[in-house]
Design a protein around this motif. Structure first.
Motif, PDB file in Angstrom:
ATOM      1  N   ARG A   1       0.825  -1.200   0.000  1.00  0.00           N
ATOM      2  CA  ARG A   1       0.000   0.000   0.000  1.00  0.00           C
ATOM      3  C   ARG A   1       0.864   1.257   0.000  1.00  0.00           C
TER       4      ARG A   1
ATOM      5  N   GLN B   1      -2.870   6.282  -1.983  1.00  0.00           N
ATOM      6  CA  GLN B   1      -4.192   5.787  -2.388  1.00  0.00           C
ATOM      7  C   GLN B   1      -4.132   4.554  -3.279  1.00  0.00           C
ATOM      8  N   VAL B   2      -2.957   3.944  -3.321  1.00  0.00           N
ATOM      9  CA  VAL B   2      -2.789   2.761  -4.165  1.00  0.00           C
ATOM     10  C   VAL B   2      -2.559   1.523  -3.318  1.00  0.00           C
TER      11      VAL B   2
ATOM     12  N   ALA C   1      -5.305  -4.304  -8.429  1.00  0.00           N
ATOM     13  CA  ALA C   1      -4.849  -3.122  -7.709  1.00  0.00           C
ATOM     14  C   ALA C   1      -6.034  -2.211  -7.452  1.00  0.00           C
TER      15      ALA C   1
ATOM     16  N   VAL D   1      -7.036   1.693  -6.823  1.00  0.00           N
ATOM     17  CA  VAL D   1      -6.536   3.050  -6.935  1.00  0.00           C
ATOM     18  C   VAL D   1      -7.676   4.008  -6.633  1.00  0.00           C
TER      19      VAL D   1
ATOM     20  N   LEU E   1      -3.592   3.179 -14.439  1.00  0.00           N
ATOM     21  CA  LEU E   1      -3.607   3.914 -13.180  1.00  0.00           C
ATOM     22  C   LEU E   1      -4.239   5.293 -13.357  1.00  0.00           C
TER      23      LEU E   1
ATOM     24  N   PHE F   1       1.710   8.616 -11.494  1.00  0.00           N
ATOM     25  CA  PHE F   1       2.252   7.655 -10.531  1.00  0.00           C
ATOM     26  C   PHE F   1       3.665   7.218 -10.866  1.00  0.00           C
TER      27      PHE F   1
ATOM     28  N   PRO G   1       2.854   8.693  -6.144  1.00  0.00           N
ATOM     29  CA  PRO G   1       1.603   9.367  -6.499  1.00  0.00           C
ATOM     30  C   PRO G   1       1.751  10.872  -6.327  1.00  0.00           C
TER      31      PRO G   1
END
Lengths: 119, 119
Positions: free
Chosen positions: A20, A23-24, A33, A35, A93, A102, A115
């Motif tokens: 982690r 926010q990913v 994943a 996002v 993403l 990202f 990010p």
DNA sequence: ACGGTCCGTGAACGGGATGTGAACACTCGT
DNA sequence: ACGAGTGTTCACATCCCGTTCACGGACCGT
């Protein structure tokens, strides 16, 4: 204290535990994943690439190191697989989180996962 | 304590270890610099120039010495590469830390690296 | 004030690195 | 055998880097 380098809440870095970063969230065991709350489905290679980068969040990962981590061999000169896959992952993403970038290019070095809002 | 000379927390000056001066962290091995927590992407030359200056933080580095450190040869008369690159690095640093100046000109001698608030 | 030198700064150029869309081949399940 | 999904390779477009030029302002000694 600088910036990044510790926003990674990974379990075991090497293997299949969730990763982690901001926010990913990456779940290698599920080929998935998250996002900004949105699910992004990634192929095996794409996932491995993203994981390799995210595990070193905030650091520049060299091209050849990235290649040997994901593809498992030395990077042949002229091989563009990395570029193609970075592009694919970026697309997915950024589609899930518009306005954010990202994966950042460091020309002559490699790529850096972090990010950041777009310029 | 007065001003300079010991804000550098470098590992081994000569090679790729990270260099830290005040709010500036330089990672030569990654082609990356962090300024006020912000990532600044620098080209190879820019990184080398910044490193050469930061390793002597607080001291004036002579033009020809700077050139031979970064470009690896004697400074030919009329060569303006240094000026151009100082300008590029200044731009990027000050973009990341508005209101601060980092590289100071000493006319006839060279340049001095020292993070200072702008006049 | 004058001329000479040094420096700041924008722009142009060629070469190389990267971005990007498409074609191709391979695997797998049906 | 077929189609969908995947990984690789190719070709072209685009961007970036390092260098050099050009112009103008800043500083120096006289």
């Amino acid at each position: 204290m600088s910036t990044e380098t510790r926003a990674v809440d990974a379990g075991s870095p090497g293997d299949g535990g969730p990763i982690r970063v901001a926010q990913v969230e990456i779940r290698p065991s599920e080929g998935l994943a998250l996002v900004a709350g949105r699910a992004v489905s990634l192929s095996v290679r794409e996932l491995e690439l993203l994981s390799a980068l995210a595990l070193r969040s905030g650091h520049v990962v060299a091209r050849d190191e990235l290649f040997s981590n994901v593809w498992g061999g030395p990077l042949r000169s002229g091989d563009r697989s990395i570029d193609v896959y970075v592009h694919k992952v970026r697309q997915k993403l950024e589609a899930a989180a518009p306005g954010w970038s990202f994966i950042h290019t460091h020309i002559g070095f490699g790529y850096r996962f972090a990010p950041e809002p777009m310029a």
